[in-house]
Design a protein around this motif. Structure first.
Motif, short mmCIF file in Angstrom:
data_model
loop_
_atom_site.label_atom_id
_atom_site.label_comp_id
_atom_site.label_asym_id
_atom_site.label_seq_id
_atom_site.Cartn_x
_atom_site.Cartn_y
_atom_site.Cartn_z
N GLU A 143 -37.45 -34.63 30.95
CA GLU A 143 -37.23 -36.08 31.05
C GLU A 143 -37.51 -36.59 32.46
O GLU A 143 -38.18 -37.61 32.65
CB GLU A 143 -35.78 -36.41 30.64
CG GLU A 143 -35.34 -37.83 30.92
CD GLU A 143 -36.09 -38.87 30.09
OE1 GLU A 143 -36.07 -40.06 30.49
OE2 GLU A 143 -36.69 -38.50 29.06
N ILE A 144 -37.00 -35.88 33.47
CA ILE A 144 -37.22 -36.29 34.86
C ILE A 144 -38.70 -36.23 35.21
O ILE A 144 -39.26 -37.13 35.86
CB ILE A 144 -36.40 -35.40 35.82
CG1 ILE A 144 -34.90 -35.64 35.60
CG2 ILE A 144 -36.77 -35.68 37.28
CD1 ILE A 144 -34.02 -34.69 36.35
N THR A 145 -39.36 -35.16 34.77
CA THR A 145 -40.80 -35.01 35.05
C THR A 145 -41.59 -36.12 34.37
O THR A 145 -42.51 -36.71 34.96
CB THR A 145 -41.29 -33.63 34.57
OG1 THR A 145 -40.52 -32.62 35.21
CG2 THR A 145 -42.76 -33.43 34.89
N TRP A 146 -41.24 -36.43 33.13
CA TRP A 146 -41.94 -37.47 32.39
C TRP A 146 -41.77 -38.82 33.05
O TRP A 146 -42.71 -39.63 33.14
CB TRP A 146 -41.44 -37.50 30.95
CG TRP A 146 -41.99 -38.66 30.15
CD1 TRP A 146 -41.34 -39.81 29.79
CD2 TRP A 146 -43.31 -38.78 29.64
NE1 TRP A 146 -42.16 -40.62 29.07
CE2 TRP A 146 -43.38 -40.03 28.97
CE3 TRP A 146 -44.45 -37.96 29.68
CZ2 TRP A 146 -44.55 -40.47 28.35
CZ3 TRP A 146 -45.60 -38.42 29.07
CH2 TRP A 146 -45.65 -39.64 28.41
N GLN A 147 -40.54 -39.11 33.53
CA GLN A 147 -40.29 -40.39 34.19
C GLN A 147 -41.16 -40.54 35.44
O GLN A 147 -41.61 -41.65 35.75
CB GLN A 147 -38.80 -40.50 34.59
CG GLN A 147 -37.88 -40.84 33.43
CD GLN A 147 -36.49 -41.19 33.90
OE1 GLN A 147 -36.19 -41.16 35.09
NE2 GLN A 147 -35.63 -41.55 32.97
N HIS A 148 -41.37 -39.43 36.15
CA HIS A 148 -42.18 -39.51 37.37
C HIS A 148 -43.65 -39.69 37.04
O HIS A 148 -44.36 -40.45 37.72
CB HIS A 148 -41.99 -38.25 38.20
CG HIS A 148 -42.78 -38.27 39.49
ND1 HIS A 148 -42.27 -38.82 40.64
CD2 HIS A 148 -44.03 -37.85 39.79
CE1 HIS A 148 -43.16 -38.72 41.61
NE2 HIS A 148 -44.25 -38.13 41.12
N LEU A 149 -44.13 -39.03 35.98
CA LEU A 149 -45.56 -39.06 35.67
C LEU A 149 -45.96 -40.28 34.84
O LEU A 149 -47.13 -40.67 34.85
CB LEU A 149 -45.94 -37.79 34.91
CG LEU A 149 -45.78 -36.47 35.70
CD1 LEU A 149 -46.12 -35.29 34.80
CD2 LEU A 149 -46.68 -36.48 36.93
N ALA A 150 -44.97 -40.87 34.15
CA ALA A 150 -45.30 -42.00 33.26
C ALA A 150 -45.71 -43.25 34.06
O ALA A 150 -45.25 -43.47 35.16
CB ALA A 150 -44.09 -42.31 32.38
#
Length: 247
Positions: free
Chosen positions: A240-247
């Motif tokens: 979730e944290i990684t997705w928030q950064h890449l989105a």
């Protein structure tokens, strides 16, 4: 209203993180940084975990009689942790600070996957002399950059084939040194404020309550089941944290 919700979030975070630590012996900074990292910068979250992490880890360090012997054995690694943390905090405080959330997300996923695979390595006495400082340096860099000090410290200490009680103390020793090094580095880089320390001090209460509750759960639930659920949760949190950064 916003302040109340903010305080409740911090309390719930450290209650959860303390419960995990009480149940399996580690995970307070990992869970705290993962949950708080969703809603605040890693540097701010790292400042909040200083006192709860220090109190619970000192408690764990002195849970047995062999802490002095472990200090003599592990001091090269611990010294390298301090040096690595000093340099790693520069990432958290510098122009690449925006990338620390991504690093945290990736670190959580790596930690969860390694733990779920649960392959037990062993290190010879000869290799320990030079691998120990290397493991400490990398752990310190990750600690300074993300506020999480489990990779590669936890797999490394597991590979030393310590007795269970010695392993619990060794983890407490490593985490205590990492916490102190992180606090010193954050203060040097002006990332540790009095207001953050005040909230961190208050967070000790839910963290200790969680530890007691975690100990209660540990006595009644399957350690294997709880451990698997914990690491699956961390994997999802890291994603979730990684997705928030890449989105």
């Amino acid at each position: 209203m916003a302040l109340t919700l903010y305080t409740l979030l911090i309390g719930a975070t450290f209650l959860t993180a303390g419960t995990v630590k009480g149940a399996i012996g580690l995970g307070l900074p990992t869970v705290a940084m993962g949950m708080l990292g969703v809603v605040m910068p890693p540097a701010q979250a790292a400042a909040l975990l200083i006192i709860p992490s220090l109190v619970t880890n000192i408690w764990q360090l002195f849970s047995g009689p062999h802490w002095a012997r472990l200090c003599r054995r592990l001091w090269p690694m611990l010294l390298a942790v301090c040096l690595g943390t000093w340099y790693g905090t520069g990432v958290m405080a510098g122009p690449m600070a925006g990338w620390t959330s991504l690093m945290l997300g990736i670190l959580l996923m790596v930690y969860a996957l390694v733990s779920l695979v649960n392959r037990q390595a062993r290190v010879s006495a000869a290799a320990e002399k030079w691998l120990g400082p290397l493991a400490g340096l990398v752990t310190g860099l990750m600690t300074g950059a993300t506020g999480v000090f489990v990779i590669p410290a936890v797999p490394w200490l597991n590979a030393l084939a310590l007795e269970r009680d010695d392993l619990i103390q060794a983890l407490g020793l490593s985490f205590t040194v990492s916490t102190l090094a992180l606090a010193a580095s954050l203060a040097w880089h002006d990332l540790l404020t009095f207001s953050a320390l005040g909230l961190s001090l208050l967070a000790v209460i839910p963290a200790l309550a969680g530890m007691f509750f975690g100990g209660y759960l540990r006595a009644r639930l399957s350690h294997r089941v709880f451990r698997r659920c914990f690491f699956l949760g961390l994997l999802g949190l890291g994603m979730e944290i990684t997705w928030q950064h890449l989105a």
